[in-house]
Design a protein around this motif. Structure first.
Motif, PDB file in Angstrom:
ATOM      1  N   UNK A 170       0.843  -1.198   0.000  1.00  0.00           N
ATOM      2  CA  UNK A 170       0.000   0.000   0.000  1.00  0.00           C
ATOM      3  C   UNK A 170       0.879   1.251   0.000  1.00  0.00           C
ATOM      4  N   UNK A 171       0.423   2.338  -0.630  1.00  0.00           N
ATOM      5  CA  UNK A 171       1.198   3.581  -0.568  1.00  0.00           C
ATOM      6  C   UNK A 171       1.074   4.218   0.814  1.00  0.00           C
ATOM      7  N   UNK A 172       2.133   4.900   1.239  1.00  0.00           N
ATOM      8  CA  UNK A 172       2.105   5.688   2.466  1.00  0.00           C
ATOM      9  C   UNK A 172       1.880   7.128   2.029  1.00  0.00           C
ATOM     10  N   UNK A 173       0.756   7.725   2.441  1.00  0.00           N
ATOM     11  CA  UNK A 173       0.341   9.032   1.932  1.00  0.00           C
ATOM     12  C   UNK A 173       0.281  10.053   3.066  1.00  0.00           C
ATOM     13  N   UNK A 174       0.808  11.251   2.819  1.00  0.00           N
ATOM     14  CA  UNK A 174       0.762  12.292   3.846  1.00  0.00           C
ATOM     15  C   UNK A 174      -0.593  12.990   3.795  1.00  0.00           C
ATOM     16  N   UNK A 175      -1.178  13.220   4.969  1.00  0.00           N
ATOM     17  CA  UNK A 175      -2.493  13.857   5.040  1.00  0.00           C
ATOM     18  C   UNK A 175      -2.395  15.301   4.566  1.00  0.00           C
ATOM     19  N   UNK A 176      -1.354  16.001   5.022  1.00  0.00           N
ATOM     20  CA  UNK A 176      -1.246  17.418   4.687  1.00  0.00           C
ATOM     21  C   UNK A 176      -0.735  17.647   3.278  1.00  0.00           C
ATOM     22  N   UNK A 177       0.118  16.747   2.782  1.00  0.00           N
ATOM     23  CA  UNK A 177       0.748  16.974   1.493  1.00  0.00           C
ATOM     24  C   UNK A 177       0.099  16.245   0.331  1.00  0.00           C
ATOM     25  N   UNK A 178      -0.721  15.215   0.621  1.00  0.00           N
ATOM     26  CA  UNK A 178      -1.306  14.436  -0.464  1.00  0.00           C
ATOM     27  C   UNK A 178      -0.261  13.762  -1.336  1.00  0.00           C
ATOM     28  N   UNK A 179       0.929  13.455  -0.760  1.00  0.00           N
ATOM     29  CA  UNK A 179       2.010  12.831  -1.529  1.00  0.00           C
ATOM     30  C   UNK A 179       2.175  11.372  -1.114  1.00  0.00           C
ATOM     31  N   UNK A 180       2.498  10.502  -2.086  1.00  0.00           N
ATOM     32  CA  UNK A 180       2.822   9.119  -1.737  1.00  0.00           C
ATOM     33  C   UNK A 180       4.333   9.062  -1.515  1.00  0.00           C
ATOM     34  N   UNK A 181       4.733   9.064  -0.251  1.00  0.00           N
ATOM     35  CA  UNK A 181       6.154   9.192   0.081  1.00  0.00           C
ATOM     36  C   UNK A 181       6.883   7.849   0.161  1.00  0.00           C
ATOM     37  N   UNK A 182       6.152   6.757   0.244  1.00  0.00           N
ATOM     38  CA  UNK A 182       6.778   5.430   0.353  1.00  0.00           C
ATOM     39  C   UNK A 182       5.710   4.376   0.098  1.00  0.00           C
ATOM     40  N   UNK A 183       6.136   3.110   0.241  1.00  0.00           N
ATOM     41  CA  UNK A 183       5.252   1.980   0.022  1.00  0.00           C
ATOM     42  C   UNK A 183       5.522   0.990   1.153  1.00  0.00           C
ATOM     43  N   UNK A 184       4.530   0.245   1.597  1.00  0.00           N
ATOM     44  CA  UNK A 184       4.729  -0.679   2.720  1.00  0.00           C
ATOM     45  C   UNK A 184       5.443  -1.942   2.260  1.00  0.00           C
ATOM     46  N   UNK A 185       6.482  -2.371   3.023  1.00  0.00           N
ATOM     47  CA  UNK A 185       7.154  -3.638   2.739  1.00  0.00           C
ATOM     48  C   UNK A 185       6.695  -4.668   3.756  1.00  0.00           C
ATOM     49  N   UNK A 186       7.191  -4.570   5.022  1.00  0.00           N
ATOM     50  CA  UNK A 186       6.791  -5.545   6.041  1.00  0.00           C
ATOM     51  C   UNK A 186       5.794  -4.945   7.029  1.00  0.00           C
ATOM     52  N   UNK A 187       4.931  -5.802   7.542  1.00  0.00           N
ATOM     53  CA  UNK A 187       3.964  -5.420   8.576  1.00  0.00           C
ATOM     54  C   UNK A 187       4.403  -6.143   9.843  1.00  0.00           C
ATOM     55  N   UNK A 188       4.680  -5.401  10.924  1.00  0.00           N
ATOM     56  CA  UNK A 188       5.160  -6.045  12.144  1.00  0.00           C
ATOM     57  C   UNK A 188       4.128  -5.928  13.252  1.00  0.00           C
ATOM     58  N   UNK A 189       3.824  -7.080  13.849  1.00  0.00           N
ATOM     59  CA  UNK A 189       2.689  -7.224  14.750  1.00  0.00           C
ATOM     60  C   UNK A 189       3.149  -7.712  16.121  1.00  0.00           C
ATOM     61  N   UNK A 190       2.580  -7.178  17.181  1.00  0.00           N
ATOM     62  CA  UNK A 190       2.863  -7.675  18.516  1.00  0.00           C
ATOM     63  C   UNK A 190       1.632  -8.411  19.034  1.00  0.00           C
ATOM     64  N   UNK A 191       1.688  -9.744  19.151  1.00  0.00           N
ATOM     65  CA  UNK A 191       0.524 -10.479  19.666  1.00  0.00           C
ATOM     66  C   UNK A 191       0.188 -10.056  21.093  1.00  0.00           C
ATOM     67  N   UNK A 192       1.232  -9.765  21.892  1.00  0.00           N
ATOM     68  CA  UNK A 192       0.986  -9.351  23.273  1.00  0.00           C
ATOM     69  C   UNK A 192       0.243  -8.039  23.336  1.00  0.00           C
ATOM     70  N   UNK A 193       0.614  -7.106  22.456  1.00  0.00           N
ATOM     71  CA  UNK A 193      -0.041  -5.791  22.477  1.00  0.00           C
ATOM     72  C   UNK A 193      -1.388  -5.809  21.757  1.00  0.00           C
ATOM     73  N   UNK A 194      -1.555  -6.743  20.827  1.00  0.00           N
ATOM     74  CA  UNK A 194      -2.812  -6.819  20.081  1.00  0.00           C
ATOM     75  C   UNK A 194      -2.892  -5.821  18.941  1.00  0.00           C
TER      76      UNK A 194
END
Lengths: 186, 151, 40
Positions: free
Chosen positions: A13-37
Protein backbone atom coordinates in the motif's frame (compact mmCIF):
# COMPACT_ATOMS: atom_id res chain seq x y z
CA UNK A 1 -20.62 -2.34 11.50
CA UNK A 2 -16.97 -3.23 12.05
CA UNK A 3 -15.09 -3.14 8.75
CA UNK A 4 -12.05 -5.41 8.64
CA UNK A 5 -9.12 -6.01 6.31
CA UNK A 6 -6.26 -8.55 6.07
CA UNK A 7 -2.75 -7.56 7.24
CA UNK A 8 -1.41 -9.00 3.98
CA UNK A 9 -3.43 -6.34 2.11
CA UNK A 10 -1.24 -3.70 3.75
CA UNK A 11 1.92 -4.96 1.99
CA UNK A 12 2.45 -2.73 -1.04
CA UNK A 13 0.00 0.00 0.00
CA UNK A 14 1.20 3.58 -0.57
CA UNK A 15 2.10 5.69 2.47
CA UNK A 16 0.34 9.03 1.93
CA UNK A 17 0.76 12.29 3.85
CA UNK A 18 -2.49 13.86 5.04
CA UNK A 19 -1.25 17.42 4.69
CA UNK A 20 0.75 16.97 1.49
CA UNK A 21 -1.31 14.44 -0.46
CA UNK A 22 2.01 12.83 -1.53
CA UNK A 23 2.82 9.12 -1.74
CA UNK A 24 6.15 9.19 0.08
CA UNK A 25 6.78 5.43 0.35
CA UNK A 26 5.25 1.98 0.02
CA UNK A 27 4.73 -0.68 2.72
CA UNK A 28 7.15 -3.64 2.74
CA UNK A 29 6.79 -5.55 6.04
CA UNK A 30 3.96 -5.42 8.58
CA UNK A 31 5.16 -6.04 12.14
CA UNK A 32 2.69 -7.22 14.75
CA UNK A 33 2.86 -7.67 18.52
CA UNK A 34 0.52 -10.48 19.67
CA UNK A 35 0.99 -9.35 23.27
CA UNK A 36 -0.04 -5.79 22.48
CA UNK A 37 -2.81 -6.82 20.08
CA UNK A 38 -1.79 -4.35 17.42
CA UNK A 39 0.87 -3.56 14.84
CA UNK A 40 4.14 -2.07 16.11
CA UNK A 41 5.27 -0.70 12.79
CA UNK A 42 5.97 -1.01 9.08
CA UNK A 43 9.15 -1.22 7.00
CA UNK A 44 9.15 0.57 3.70
CA UNK A 45 10.14 0.54 0.05
CA UNK A 46 10.54 3.52 -2.25
CA UNK A 47 7.67 4.16 -4.64
CA UNK A 48 8.09 2.70 -8.11
CA UNK A 49 8.13 -0.80 -9.59
CA UNK A 50 11.93 -1.06 -9.76
CA UNK A 51 12.85 1.21 -6.86
CA UNK A 52 14.81 -0.16 -3.94
CA UNK A 53 14.09 -0.44 -0.24
CA UNK A 54 13.65 2.68 1.83
CA UNK A 55 15.84 3.06 4.90
CA UNK A 56 13.23 4.82 7.04
CA UNK A 57 10.62 2.84 8.99
CA UNK A 58 7.18 3.76 10.29
CA UNK A 59 6.54 3.03 14.00
CA UNK A 60 2.87 2.65 14.90
CA UNK A 61 2.81 5.90 16.95
CA UNK A 62 3.48 7.78 13.74
CA UNK A 63 0.64 6.16 11.81
CA UNK A 64 -2.47 8.30 11.45
CA UNK A 65 -4.63 5.48 10.05
CA UNK A 66 -4.50 2.33 7.91
CA UNK A 67 -7.25 2.01 5.32
CA UNK A 68 -7.98 -0.29 2.41
CA UNK A 69 -6.19 1.92 -0.10
CA UNK A 70 -3.42 3.69 1.82
CA UNK A 71 -1.51 4.07 5.07
CA UNK A 72 -1.92 7.67 6.20
CA UNK A 73 0.74 9.70 8.06
CA UNK A 74 0.71 13.36 9.11
CA UNK A 75 3.74 14.27 6.97
CA UNK A 76 7.08 12.92 5.80
CA UNK A 77 8.72 13.47 9.20
CA UNK A 78 6.58 10.57 10.47
CA UNK A 79 9.05 8.26 8.73
CA UNK A 80 12.05 7.74 11.04
CA UNK A 81 15.52 6.29 10.71
CA UNK A 82 15.85 2.70 12.03
CA UNK A 83 18.17 3.86 14.84
CA UNK A 84 15.36 6.07 16.15
CA UNK A 85 12.73 3.30 16.08
CA UNK A 86 12.06 0.28 18.33
CA UNK A 87 14.29 -2.67 17.46
CA UNK A 88 11.38 -4.89 16.43
CA UNK A 89 10.43 -2.41 13.71
CA UNK A 90 13.97 -1.62 12.58
CA UNK A 91 14.98 -5.27 12.32
CA UNK A 92 12.01 -7.60 11.98
CA UNK A 93 13.18 -11.16 12.50
CA UNK A 94 12.74 -13.03 9.22
CA UNK A 95 12.23 -16.18 11.24
CA UNK A 96 9.24 -14.57 12.99
CA UNK A 97 6.82 -14.69 10.10
CA UNK A 98 3.48 -15.04 11.85
CA UNK A 99 2.01 -17.12 9.03
CA UNK A 100 2.17 -20.76 10.01
CA UNK A 101 2.22 -20.16 13.76
CA UNK A 102 0.05 -22.58 15.71
CA UNK A 103 -3.07 -21.22 17.47
CA UNK A 104 -3.65 -23.01 20.78
CA UNK A 105 -6.41 -22.53 23.33
CA UNK A 106 -5.47 -22.19 27.02
CA UNK A 107 -6.86 -25.72 27.43
CA UNK A 108 -4.42 -27.06 24.84
CA UNK A 109 -6.69 -27.44 21.78
CA UNK A 110 -5.11 -26.50 18.46
CA UNK A 111 -7.53 -24.42 16.39
CA UNK A 112 -5.23 -24.37 13.39
CA UNK A 113 -2.38 -22.29 12.00
CA UNK A 114 -2.29 -18.58 11.26
CA UNK A 115 -2.71 -17.56 7.61
CA UNK A 116 -3.22 -13.82 8.11
CA UNK A 117 -4.31 -11.15 10.58
CA UNK A 118 -7.62 -9.27 10.56
CA UNK A 119 -7.34 -5.53 11.30
CA UNK A 120 -9.87 -2.80 11.96
CA UNK A 121 -10.07 -0.58 8.85
CA UNK A 122 -9.23 3.03 9.70
CA UNK A 123 -7.46 2.23 12.99
CA UNK A 124 -3.70 2.51 13.55
CA UNK A 125 -3.26 -1.25 13.16
CA UNK A 126 -5.57 -2.73 15.76
CA UNK A 127 -5.68 -6.52 15.26
CA UNK A 128 -9.08 -8.03 16.12
CA UNK A 129 -8.72 -11.55 14.76
CA UNK A 130 -6.81 -14.14 12.75
CA UNK A 131 -7.49 -15.93 9.51
CA UNK A 132 -6.57 -19.54 10.20
CA UNK A 133 -6.07 -22.77 8.32
CA UNK A 134 -8.34 -24.89 10.52
CA UNK A 135 -6.92 -27.97 12.24
CA UNK A 136 -9.53 -30.08 10.46
CA UNK A 137 -8.93 -28.37 7.12
CA UNK A 138 -10.45 -25.32 5.45
CA UNK A 139 -10.25 -21.60 6.17
CA UNK A 140 -11.71 -19.86 9.21
CA UNK A 141 -11.59 -16.62 11.17
CA UNK A 142 -11.27 -16.27 14.93
CA UNK A 143 -11.65 -13.14 17.09
CA UNK A 144 -8.92 -12.16 19.53
CA UNK A 145 -8.98 -10.54 22.94
CA UNK A 146 -7.11 -7.26 23.40
CA UNK A 147 -3.91 -8.97 24.53
CA UNK A 148 -2.52 -12.37 23.75
CA UNK A 149 0.12 -14.69 25.16
CA UNK A 150 2.88 -16.00 22.96
CA UNK A 151 4.79 -19.18 23.71
CA UNK A 152 7.62 -19.86 21.33
CA UNK A 153 5.96 -19.84 17.94
CA UNK A 154 2.47 -20.65 19.17
CA UNK A 155 -0.22 -18.06 19.93
CA UNK A 156 -2.41 -18.81 22.92
CA UNK A 157 -6.12 -17.87 22.92
CA UNK A 158 -8.96 -18.22 25.47
CA UNK A 159 -10.97 -21.46 25.44
CA UNK A 160 -14.24 -19.82 24.29
CA UNK A 161 -12.55 -18.83 21.01
CA UNK A 162 -13.49 -22.31 19.79
CA UNK A 163 -17.16 -21.26 19.76
CA UNK A 164 -16.43 -18.19 17.66
CA UNK A 165 -14.83 -19.60 14.52
CA UNK A 166 -16.37 -17.82 11.50
CA UNK A 167 -16.20 -18.30 7.72
CA UNK A 168 -15.33 -14.80 6.50
CA UNK A 169 -14.30 -11.28 7.51
CA UNK A 170 -17.93 -10.14 7.64
CA UNK A 171 -18.81 -12.93 10.06
CA UNK A 172 -15.72 -12.12 12.10
CA UNK A 173 -16.64 -8.44 12.24
CA UNK A 174 -20.02 -9.34 13.68
CA UNK A 175 -18.48 -11.79 16.17
CA UNK A 176 -15.76 -9.55 17.64
CA UNK A 177 -18.01 -7.47 19.90
CA UNK A 178 -19.94 -10.51 21.19
CA UNK A 179 -16.69 -12.34 21.83
CA UNK A 180 -15.15 -9.48 23.79
CA UNK A 181 -18.37 -8.98 25.73
CA UNK A 182 -18.30 -12.67 26.67
CA UNK A 183 -14.70 -12.32 27.89
CA UNK A 184 -15.63 -9.20 29.88
CA UNK A 185 -18.53 -10.88 31.66
CA UNK A 186 -16.49 -13.90 32.70
CA UNK B 1 -20.68 34.48 -7.14
CA UNK B 2 -19.53 30.86 -7.53
CA UNK B 3 -17.79 29.22 -10.45
CA UNK B 4 -16.20 25.82 -10.99
CA UNK B 5 -12.71 24.59 -11.89
CA UNK B 6 -14.04 22.63 -14.84
CA UNK B 7 -15.80 25.69 -16.26
CA UNK B 8 -12.83 27.98 -15.61
CA UNK B 9 -10.38 25.72 -17.50
CA UNK B 10 -9.43 27.29 -20.82
CA UNK B 11 -10.82 30.72 -19.92
CA UNK B 12 -8.96 33.74 -21.31
CA UNK B 13 -6.77 35.93 -19.14
CA UNK B 14 -7.05 39.61 -20.15
CA UNK B 15 -5.10 42.68 -19.06
CA UNK B 16 -7.40 45.24 -17.53
CA UNK B 17 -5.22 48.12 -18.67
CA UNK B 18 -4.34 47.10 -22.24
CA UNK B 19 -7.12 44.59 -23.04
CA UNK B 20 -4.25 42.33 -24.16
CA UNK B 21 -4.82 38.58 -24.35
CA UNK B 22 -2.34 37.10 -21.82
CA UNK B 23 -3.11 33.41 -22.26
CA UNK B 24 -5.64 30.87 -21.01
CA UNK B 25 -6.23 29.17 -17.67
CA UNK B 26 -4.40 25.83 -17.73
CA UNK B 27 -4.71 24.85 -14.06
CA UNK B 28 -5.84 26.28 -10.74
CA UNK B 29 -3.36 25.72 -7.92
CA UNK B 30 -5.01 25.01 -4.58
CA UNK B 31 -3.79 25.90 -1.07
CA UNK B 32 -5.40 23.00 0.78
CA UNK B 33 -4.74 24.27 4.28
CA UNK B 34 -6.41 27.62 3.53
CA UNK B 35 -9.05 26.00 1.25
CA UNK B 36 -8.30 28.68 -1.23
CA UNK B 37 -7.11 29.10 -4.81
CA UNK B 38 -3.43 30.04 -4.44
CA UNK B 39 -2.66 30.87 -8.05
CA UNK B 40 -3.78 30.48 -11.66
CA UNK B 41 -1.44 28.60 -14.00
CA UNK B 42 -1.44 30.17 -17.45
CA UNK B 43 0.02 28.40 -20.47
CA UNK B 44 1.85 25.09 -20.65
CA UNK B 45 5.37 23.68 -20.62
CA UNK B 46 8.29 26.08 -20.43
CA UNK B 47 6.00 29.03 -21.13
CA UNK B 48 3.77 28.35 -18.13
CA UNK B 49 3.38 31.26 -15.76
CA UNK B 50 1.67 31.74 -12.41
CA UNK B 51 -0.71 34.51 -11.36
CA UNK B 52 -1.22 34.82 -7.60
CA UNK B 53 -4.87 35.10 -6.60
CA UNK B 54 -4.14 38.53 -5.08
CA UNK B 55 -3.16 39.76 -8.56
CA UNK B 56 -6.56 38.93 -10.05
CA UNK B 57 -8.84 41.95 -10.21
CA UNK B 58 -11.88 40.02 -11.44
CA UNK B 59 -12.63 36.35 -12.09
CA UNK B 60 -15.53 36.66 -14.52
CA UNK B 61 -17.54 33.99 -16.34
CA UNK B 62 -16.04 35.01 -19.70
CA UNK B 63 -12.57 36.26 -18.77
CA UNK B 64 -10.14 36.50 -15.87
CA UNK B 65 -8.94 40.09 -15.48
CA UNK B 66 -5.47 41.00 -14.19
CA UNK B 67 -3.74 44.41 -13.95
CA UNK B 68 -1.20 43.76 -16.69
CA UNK B 69 1.43 41.33 -17.96
CA UNK B 70 3.47 41.97 -14.81
CA UNK B 71 1.01 39.85 -12.87
CA UNK B 72 2.39 36.76 -14.65
CA UNK B 73 5.51 35.28 -13.07
CA UNK B 74 7.57 32.11 -13.53
CA UNK B 75 7.31 29.27 -10.98
CA UNK B 76 9.31 30.19 -7.85
CA UNK B 77 9.86 26.79 -6.21
CA UNK B 78 9.57 23.02 -6.72
CA UNK B 79 5.89 22.94 -5.80
CA UNK B 80 5.07 25.71 -8.28
CA UNK B 81 7.08 23.91 -10.97
CA UNK B 82 5.00 20.79 -10.32
CA UNK B 83 1.86 22.92 -10.61
CA UNK B 84 3.08 24.46 -13.85
CA UNK B 85 3.64 20.95 -15.24
CA UNK B 86 0.10 20.03 -14.32
CA UNK B 87 1.19 17.46 -11.72
CA UNK B 88 -0.94 19.08 -9.00
CA UNK B 89 -4.14 19.31 -11.08
CA UNK B 90 -7.00 18.64 -8.68
CA UNK B 91 -9.55 17.72 -11.38
CA UNK B 92 -9.47 13.96 -11.83
CA UNK B 93 -7.29 13.56 -8.74
CA UNK B 94 -7.76 10.55 -6.48
CA UNK B 95 -9.81 11.35 -3.35
CA UNK B 96 -8.73 9.56 -0.14
CA UNK B 97 -10.18 9.84 3.33
CA UNK B 98 -7.76 10.59 6.16
CA UNK B 99 -8.44 7.01 7.26
CA UNK B 100 -6.89 5.66 4.07
CA UNK B 101 -9.97 4.66 2.05
CA UNK B 102 -10.54 5.70 -1.56
CA UNK B 103 -13.65 7.79 -2.24
CA UNK B 104 -13.40 8.17 -5.99
CA UNK B 105 -12.01 11.01 -8.08
CA UNK B 106 -12.52 14.75 -7.84
CA UNK B 107 -14.84 15.62 -10.73
CA UNK B 108 -15.11 19.33 -10.02
CA UNK B 109 -14.43 22.03 -7.44
CA UNK B 110 -16.62 25.11 -6.90
CA UNK B 111 -15.23 28.38 -5.56
CA UNK B 112 -16.19 31.93 -4.69
CA UNK B 113 -15.07 34.19 -7.53
CA UNK B 114 -14.63 37.16 -5.19
CA UNK B 115 -12.42 35.59 -2.52
CA UNK B 116 -11.04 32.51 -4.27
CA UNK B 117 -12.28 30.41 -1.34
CA UNK B 118 -13.23 26.83 -2.23
CA UNK B 119 -16.84 25.92 -1.56
CA UNK B 120 -17.43 22.27 -2.55
CA UNK B 121 -15.65 19.31 -4.07
CA UNK B 122 -17.71 16.98 -6.21
CA UNK B 123 -16.53 13.40 -5.82
CA UNK B 124 -18.74 10.99 -7.76
CA UNK B 125 -22.29 11.83 -6.78
CA UNK B 126 -21.23 13.36 -3.46
CA UNK B 127 -20.88 17.08 -2.80
CA UNK B 128 -18.26 17.55 -0.08
CA UNK B 129 -17.75 20.87 1.70
CA UNK B 130 -14.28 22.30 1.12
CA UNK B 131 -13.85 22.49 4.90
CA UNK B 132 -13.31 18.72 4.78
CA UNK B 133 -10.16 19.10 2.66
CA UNK B 134 -7.05 18.34 4.72
CA UNK B 135 -4.41 18.16 2.01
CA UNK B 136 -3.87 18.07 -1.74
CA UNK B 137 -0.85 16.96 -3.72
CA UNK B 138 0.46 14.94 -6.63
CA UNK B 139 -0.95 11.62 -5.39
CA UNK B 140 -4.27 12.46 -3.75
CA UNK B 141 -6.66 14.94 -2.20
CA UNK B 142 -7.13 13.95 1.46
CA UNK B 143 -10.55 14.55 2.97
CA UNK B 144 -11.61 14.43 6.62
CA UNK B 145 -13.58 11.33 7.57
CA UNK B 146 -17.13 12.02 8.67
CA UNK B 147 -18.30 8.43 8.84
CA UNK B 148 -18.32 8.20 5.06
CA UNK B 149 -19.55 4.81 3.91
CA UNK B 150 -16.58 2.76 2.69
CA UNK B 151 -17.27 1.77 -0.91
CA UNK C 1 29.65 -13.80 -39.22
CA UNK C 2 32.00 -13.79 -36.26
CA UNK C 3 30.92 -10.26 -35.41
CA UNK C 4 27.25 -11.29 -35.54
CA UNK C 5 27.90 -14.14 -33.08
CA UNK C 6 29.63 -11.75 -30.68
CA UNK C 7 26.79 -9.30 -30.96
CA UNK C 8 24.27 -12.00 -30.10
CA UNK C 9 26.37 -13.09 -27.09
CA UNK C 10 26.64 -9.52 -25.82
CA UNK C 11 22.91 -8.95 -26.23
CA UNK C 12 22.10 -12.16 -24.36
CA UNK C 13 24.47 -11.23 -21.53
CA UNK C 14 22.87 -7.77 -21.27
CA UNK C 15 19.40 -9.30 -21.27
CA UNK C 16 20.36 -11.74 -18.51
CA UNK C 17 21.90 -8.91 -16.50
CA UNK C 18 18.72 -6.86 -16.84
CA UNK C 19 16.59 -9.82 -15.80
CA UNK C 20 18.86 -10.49 -12.83
CA UNK C 21 18.54 -6.85 -11.77
CA UNK C 22 14.74 -6.99 -11.96
CA UNK C 23 14.53 -10.27 -10.03
CA UNK C 24 16.91 -9.10 -7.28
CA UNK C 25 15.17 -5.74 -6.97
CA UNK C 26 11.67 -7.24 -6.80
CA UNK C 27 12.80 -9.80 -4.23
CA UNK C 28 14.31 -7.06 -2.07
CA UNK C 29 10.93 -5.32 -2.08
CA UNK C 30 8.93 -8.40 -1.11
CA UNK C 31 7.41 -8.12 2.34
CA UNK C 32 5.49 -10.20 4.84
CA UNK C 33 3.65 -10.10 8.12
CA UNK C 34 5.94 -10.70 11.11
CA UNK C 35 5.43 -11.07 14.84
CA UNK C 36 7.72 -9.41 17.36
CA UNK C 37 10.23 -11.67 19.01
CA UNK C 38 8.96 -13.18 22.29
CA UNK C 39 10.60 -11.79 25.42
CA UNK C 40 13.38 -14.07 26.75
Amino acid sequence: MTLLMHASQINGLPVVTVQGGEDVAEVRDVIYSPEAGHLVGLTLNKRGFLSGRRREVLPVEAIHAIGRDAVMVADESSLVLPEDAPDDVAHPGPDRNVVGDDVLTVGGVSLGTVRDLALLVGSAGEVVGYEIEKAGGGRGYIPLPAQLAVSGSALVVPDITEEFVRDDLVGLGAAVDDFRARLGLR
Amino acid sequence: MTDSFRQAAGRKLISRTSAQDLGTVAHLLVDAQRRQIAAVVVGRGKKARLVDWSQISGFGPDAVMVGDEGALRPPADDRERLAADGKLEILGQRALTELGNAMGTVDDVTFDTGTGALVHLRVGDREIPAAAMLGSGSYAVVLADHGEPVT
Amino acid sequence: MDAMNWLVVVLIVLLLAALAFVVIRRRGRAGGVFATRPKP
